[in-house]
Design a protein around this motif. Structure first.
Motif, PDB file in Angstrom:
ATOM      1  N   MET A  73       2.976 -24.289   1.583  1.00  0.00           N
ATOM      2  CA  MET A  73       2.857 -24.904   2.895  1.00  0.00           C
ATOM      3  C   MET A  73       2.264 -23.911   3.895  1.00  0.00           C
ATOM      4  O   MET A  73       1.368 -24.251   4.685  1.00  0.00           O
ATOM      5  CB  MET A  73       4.229 -25.394   3.371  1.00  0.00           C
ATOM      6  N   ASP A  74       2.749 -22.675   3.852  1.00  0.00           N
ATOM      7  CA  ASP A  74       2.229 -21.641   4.751  1.00  0.00           C
ATOM      8  C   ASP A  74       0.746 -21.387   4.490  1.00  0.00           C
ATOM      9  O   ASP A  74      -0.042 -21.221   5.426  1.00  0.00           O
ATOM     10  CB  ASP A  74       3.019 -20.344   4.578  1.00  0.00           C
ATOM     11  N   ALA A  75       0.376 -21.363   3.206  1.00  0.00           N
ATOM     12  CA  ALA A  75      -1.028 -21.114   2.857  1.00  0.00           C
ATOM     13  C   ALA A  75      -1.924 -22.230   3.368  1.00  0.00           C
ATOM     14  O   ALA A  75      -3.003 -21.976   3.930  1.00  0.00           O
ATOM     15  CB  ALA A  75      -1.170 -20.967   1.346  1.00  0.00           C
ATOM     16  N   PHE A  76      -1.500 -23.482   3.214  1.00  0.00           N
ATOM     17  CA  PHE A  76      -2.313 -24.599   3.673  1.00  0.00           C
ATOM     18  C   PHE A  76      -2.395 -24.640   5.200  1.00  0.00           C
ATOM     19  O   PHE A  76      -3.427 -25.010   5.761  1.00  0.00           O
ATOM     20  CB  PHE A  76      -1.770 -25.921   3.130  1.00  0.00           C
ATOM     21  N   GLN A  77      -1.302 -24.249   5.860  1.00  0.00           N
ATOM     22  CA  GLN A  77      -1.351 -24.176   7.325  1.00  0.00           C
ATOM     23  C   GLN A  77      -2.390 -23.160   7.770  1.00  0.00           C
ATOM     24  O   GLN A  77      -3.141 -23.389   8.727  1.00  0.00           O
ATOM     25  CB  GLN A  77       0.029 -23.790   7.886  1.00  0.00           C
ATOM     26  N   GLU A  78      -2.437 -22.022   7.083  1.00  0.00           N
ATOM     27  CA  GLU A  78      -3.427 -20.993   7.416  1.00  0.00           C
ATOM     28  C   GLU A  78      -4.844 -21.491   7.135  1.00  0.00           C
ATOM     29  O   GLU A  78      -5.769 -21.257   7.921  1.00  0.00           O
ATOM     30  CB  GLU A  78      -3.155 -19.722   6.618  1.00  0.00           C
ATOM     31  N   LEU A  79      -5.014 -22.165   6.013  1.00  0.00           N
ATOM     32  CA  LEU A  79      -6.335 -22.689   5.679  1.00  0.00           C
ATOM     33  C   LEU A  79      -6.798 -23.722   6.707  1.00  0.00           C
ATOM     34  O   LEU A  79      -7.983 -23.800   7.035  1.00  0.00           O
ATOM     35  CB  LEU A  79      -6.318 -23.314   4.284  1.00  0.00           C
ATOM     36  N   LYS A  80      -5.856 -24.516   7.216  1.00  0.00           N
ATOM     37  CA  LYS A  80      -6.201 -25.499   8.237  1.00  0.00           C
ATOM     38  C   LYS A  80      -6.751 -24.828   9.495  1.00  0.00           C
ATOM     39  O   LYS A  80      -7.547 -25.418  10.224  1.00  0.00           O
ATOM     40  CB  LYS A  80      -4.978 -26.335   8.607  1.00  0.00           C
ATOM     41  N   ALA A  81      -6.305 -23.594   9.743  1.00  0.00           N
ATOM     42  CA  ALA A  81      -6.750 -22.873  10.936  1.00  0.00           C
ATOM     43  C   ALA A  81      -8.126 -22.240  10.744  1.00  0.00           C
ATOM     44  O   ALA A  81      -8.712 -21.727  11.697  1.00  0.00           O
ATOM     45  CB  ALA A  81      -5.726 -21.800  11.306  1.00  0.00           C
ATOM     46  N   THR A  82      -8.635 -22.270   9.522  1.00  0.00           N
ATOM     47  CA  THR A  82      -9.981 -21.764   9.231  1.00  0.00           C
ATOM     48  C   THR A  82     -10.946 -22.930   9.201  1.00  0.00           C
ATOM     49  O   THR A  82     -10.639 -24.027   9.650  1.00  0.00           O
ATOM     50  CB  THR A  82     -10.004 -21.017   7.881  1.00  0.00           C
ATOM     51  N   ASP A  83     -12.117 -22.713   8.637  1.00  0.00           N
ATOM     52  CA  ASP A  83     -13.115 -23.790   8.547  1.00  0.00           C
ATOM     53  C   ASP A  83     -12.969 -24.618   7.275  1.00  0.00           C
ATOM     54  O   ASP A  83     -13.872 -25.376   6.927  1.00  0.00           O
ATOM     55  CB  ASP A  83     -14.530 -23.198   8.601  1.00  0.00           C
ATOM     56  N   THR A  84     -11.844 -24.468   6.572  1.00  0.00           N
ATOM     57  CA  THR A  84     -11.648 -25.194   5.316  1.00  0.00           C
ATOM     58  C   THR A  84     -11.035 -26.564   5.570  1.00  0.00           C
ATOM     59  O   THR A  84     -10.006 -26.686   6.226  1.00  0.00           O
ATOM     60  CB  THR A  84     -10.734 -24.401   4.367  1.00  0.00           C
ATOM     61  N   THR A  85     -11.665 -27.602   5.044  1.00  0.00           N
ATOM     62  CA  THR A  85     -11.122 -28.958   5.062  1.00  0.00           C
ATOM     63  C   THR A  85     -10.395 -29.179   3.738  1.00  0.00           C
ATOM     64  O   THR A  85     -10.852 -28.730   2.695  1.00  0.00           O
ATOM     65  CB  THR A  85     -12.254 -29.983   5.235  1.00  0.00           C
ATOM     66  N   ILE A  86      -9.262 -29.871   3.777  1.00  0.00           N
ATOM     67  CA  ILE A  86      -8.443 -30.059   2.581  1.00  0.00           C
ATOM     68  C   ILE A  86      -8.217 -31.544   2.335  1.00  0.00           C
ATOM     69  O   ILE A  86      -7.881 -32.296   3.259  1.00  0.00           O
ATOM     70  CB  ILE A  86      -7.072 -29.350   2.726  1.00  0.00           C
ATOM     71  N   LEU A  87      -8.435 -31.968   1.085  1.00  0.00           N
ATOM     72  CA  LEU A  87      -8.064 -33.312   0.635  1.00  0.00           C
ATOM     73  C   LEU A  87      -7.000 -33.128  -0.433  1.00  0.00           C
ATOM     74  O   LEU A  87      -7.258 -32.545  -1.485  1.00  0.00           O
ATOM     75  CB  LEU A  87      -9.266 -34.064   0.084  1.00  0.00           C
ATOM     76  N   LEU A  88      -5.812 -33.635  -0.162  1.00  0.00           N
ATOM     77  CA  LEU A  88      -4.638 -33.328  -0.968  1.00  0.00           C
ATOM     78  C   LEU A  88      -4.015 -34.599  -1.531  1.00  0.00           C
ATOM     79  O   LEU A  88      -3.726 -35.540  -0.794  1.00  0.00           O
ATOM     80  CB  LEU A  88      -3.612 -32.595  -0.089  1.00  0.00           C
ATOM     81  N   VAL A  89      -3.843 -34.638  -2.850  1.00  0.00           N
ATOM     82  CA  VAL A  89      -3.042 -35.678  -3.507  1.00  0.00           C
ATOM     83  C   VAL A  89      -1.645 -35.106  -3.703  1.00  0.00           C
ATOM     84  O   VAL A  89      -1.479 -34.030  -4.275  1.00  0.00           O
ATOM     85  CB  VAL A  89      -3.649 -36.078  -4.866  1.00  0.00           C
ATOM     86  N   GLU A  90      -0.633 -35.810  -3.197  1.00  0.00           N
ATOM     87  CA  GLU A  90       0.724 -35.249  -3.251  1.00  0.00           C
ATOM     88  C   GLU A  90       1.746 -36.373  -3.176  1.00  0.00           C
ATOM     89  O   GLU A  90       1.550 -37.361  -2.472  1.00  0.00           O
ATOM     90  CB  GLU A  90       0.924 -34.276  -2.076  1.00  0.00           C
ATOM     91  N   GLN A  91       2.847 -36.217  -3.923  1.00  0.00           N
ATOM     92  CA  GLN A  91       3.927 -37.192  -3.911  1.00  0.00           C
ATOM     93  C   GLN A  91       5.138 -36.720  -3.095  1.00  0.00           C
ATOM     94  O   GLN A  91       6.002 -37.526  -2.752  1.00  0.00           O
ATOM     95  CB  GLN A  91       4.384 -37.495  -5.351  1.00  0.00           C
ATOM     96  N   ASN A  92       5.197 -35.433  -2.794  1.00  0.00           N
ATOM     97  CA  ASN A  92       6.318 -34.880  -2.024  1.00  0.00           C
ATOM     98  C   ASN A  92       6.046 -35.084  -0.538  1.00  0.00           C
ATOM     99  O   ASN A  92       5.318 -34.313   0.084  1.00  0.00           O
ATOM    100  CB  ASN A  92       6.481 -33.391  -2.361  1.00  0.00           C
ATOM    101  N   PHE A  93       6.651 -36.126   0.028  1.00  0.00           N
ATOM    102  CA  PHE A  93       6.332 -36.463   1.409  1.00  0.00           C
ATOM    103  C   PHE A  93       6.796 -35.397   2.388  1.00  0.00           C
ATOM    104  O   PHE A  93       6.155 -35.165   3.426  1.00  0.00           O
ATOM    105  CB  PHE A  93       6.941 -37.811   1.788  1.00  0.00           C
ATOM    106  N   ASN A  94       7.908 -34.741   2.102  1.00  0.00           N
ATOM    107  CA  ASN A  94       8.369 -33.676   2.992  1.00  0.00           C
ATOM    108  C   ASN A  94       7.353 -32.551   3.077  1.00  0.00           C
ATOM    109  O   ASN A  94       7.299 -31.826   4.077  1.00  0.00           O
ATOM    110  CB  ASN A  94       9.721 -33.128   2.524  1.00  0.00           C
ATOM    111  N   PHE A  95       6.555 -32.388   2.035  1.00  0.00           N
ATOM    112  CA  PHE A  95       5.522 -31.353   2.033  1.00  0.00           C
ATOM    113  C   PHE A  95       4.341 -31.738   2.913  1.00  0.00           C
ATOM    114  O   PHE A  95       3.789 -30.915   3.635  1.00  0.00           O
ATOM    115  CB  PHE A  95       5.061 -31.098   0.595  1.00  0.00           C
ATOM    116  N   VAL A  96       3.962 -33.014   2.884  1.00  0.00           N
ATOM    117  CA  VAL A  96       2.730 -33.411   3.572  1.00  0.00           C
ATOM    118  C   VAL A  96       2.935 -34.025   4.943  1.00  0.00           C
ATOM    119  O   VAL A  96       1.984 -34.109   5.724  1.00  0.00           O
ATOM    120  CB  VAL A  96       1.915 -34.399   2.708  1.00  0.00           C
ATOM    121  N   LYS A  97       4.147 -34.437   5.275  1.00  0.00           N
ATOM    122  CA  LYS A  97       4.310 -35.210   6.514  1.00  0.00           C
ATOM    123  C   LYS A  97       3.975 -34.397   7.757  1.00  0.00           C
ATOM    124  O   LYS A  97       3.524 -34.963   8.765  1.00  0.00           O
ATOM    125  CB  LYS A  97       5.728 -35.778   6.611  1.00  0.00           C
TER     126      LYS A  97
END
Length: 250
Positions: free
Chosen positions: A184-208
């Motif tokens: 989660m921390d890594a994806f938050q950091e990536l969001k702050a860069t120029d990286t766009t993320i498309l994520l398939v995930e079933q853990n809603f607490n992770f993605v909400k």
């Protein structure tokens, strides 16, 4: 007085699938997928098992070819391109199977993922801050690592160089909570860069709290798009689209 237009509302999406069909053998999996991934931030792809989520990622990456429709990435149609060309354009893919090289060391796995053959030391230390186990097991064969550590290697391979778009399939499946927090921390950091993320995930607490936009698939089509916050706050909509409350879908 003229209306002030928010430029973020008219910006072209980084990725757009238009009427995409994918056949695998005799099976017609994607049946006219329309999907837009806004530039920047994190988009989540949800849906029941077998809805076509993984096939969508693999079709974007060119691992399975679209039989119809267009896939526009940064304005260019990549639907007919080979996977290496798509990767060179700036897309990285982390499959559910992780797809690491078990006989190679952690170092060798990351080295192979660096397109120019060299790893930036500063970026490597940035990755180690999220996944310190990788530094500890740097010279160990990746096949000897735990499932969670292998997932770290798979994510790190995609992060080793700046990417325009990161496709990630079920990254938290079977992982311990501490490792999920690191992701989660890594994806938050990536969001702050120029990286766009498309994520398939079933853990809603992770993605909400990570997700900015969401698309829901069913029977090979996208049946809903909107903001993640809208879906997270509407249990009736969750029940309608997914047959269950996302809060209980962990």
């Amino acid at each position: 007085m003229s209306e002030v237009i928010d430029p973020t509302q008219v910006a072209q999406p980084l990725l757009a699938l238009n009427g995409v069909h994918t056949h695998i053998g005799e099976y017609h999996i994607l049946q006219g997928v329309d999907l837009q991934v806004p530039r920047g931030g994190l988009s989540v792809l949800l849906g029941r098992n077998g809805a076509g989520k993984t096939t969508t990622l693999r079709t974007i990456m060119g691992l399975w070819k679209a039989s119809q429709g267009s896939i526009l990435f940064d304005g260019n149609n990549i639907a007919a391109q080979a996977t290496p060309m798509i990767a060179q354009a700036g897309i990285a893919y982390v499959p559910e199977s992780m797809a690491i090289f078990s006989d190679l060391t952690v170092k060798e796995n990351l080295h192979l993922a660096a397109r120019n053959g060299t790893m930036d030391t500063q970026r490597l230390e940035w990755i180690f801050a999220f996944f310190p186990a990788l530094k500890k097991f740097w010279n160990y064969p990746a096949g000897n690592l735990s499932g969670g550590q292998k997932q770290m290697v798979a994510i790190a391979r995609a992060m080793i160089e700046p990417r325009k778009l990161l496709l990630v399939d079920e990254p938290t499946k079977g992982l311990a909570p501490a490792i999920i927090q690191s992701l989660m921390d890594a994806f938050q950091e990536l969001k702050a860069t120029d990286t766009t993320i498309l994520l398939v995930e079933q853990n809603f607490n992770f993605v909400k709290n990570l997700g900015d936009t969401v698309a829901v698939m069913d029977d090979g089509r996208v049946v809903h798009t909107g903001s993640m916050r809208e879906l997270a706050d509407d249990e009736d909509l969750q029940q309608q689209l997914l047959g269950l409350s996302l809060a209980s879908h962990q």
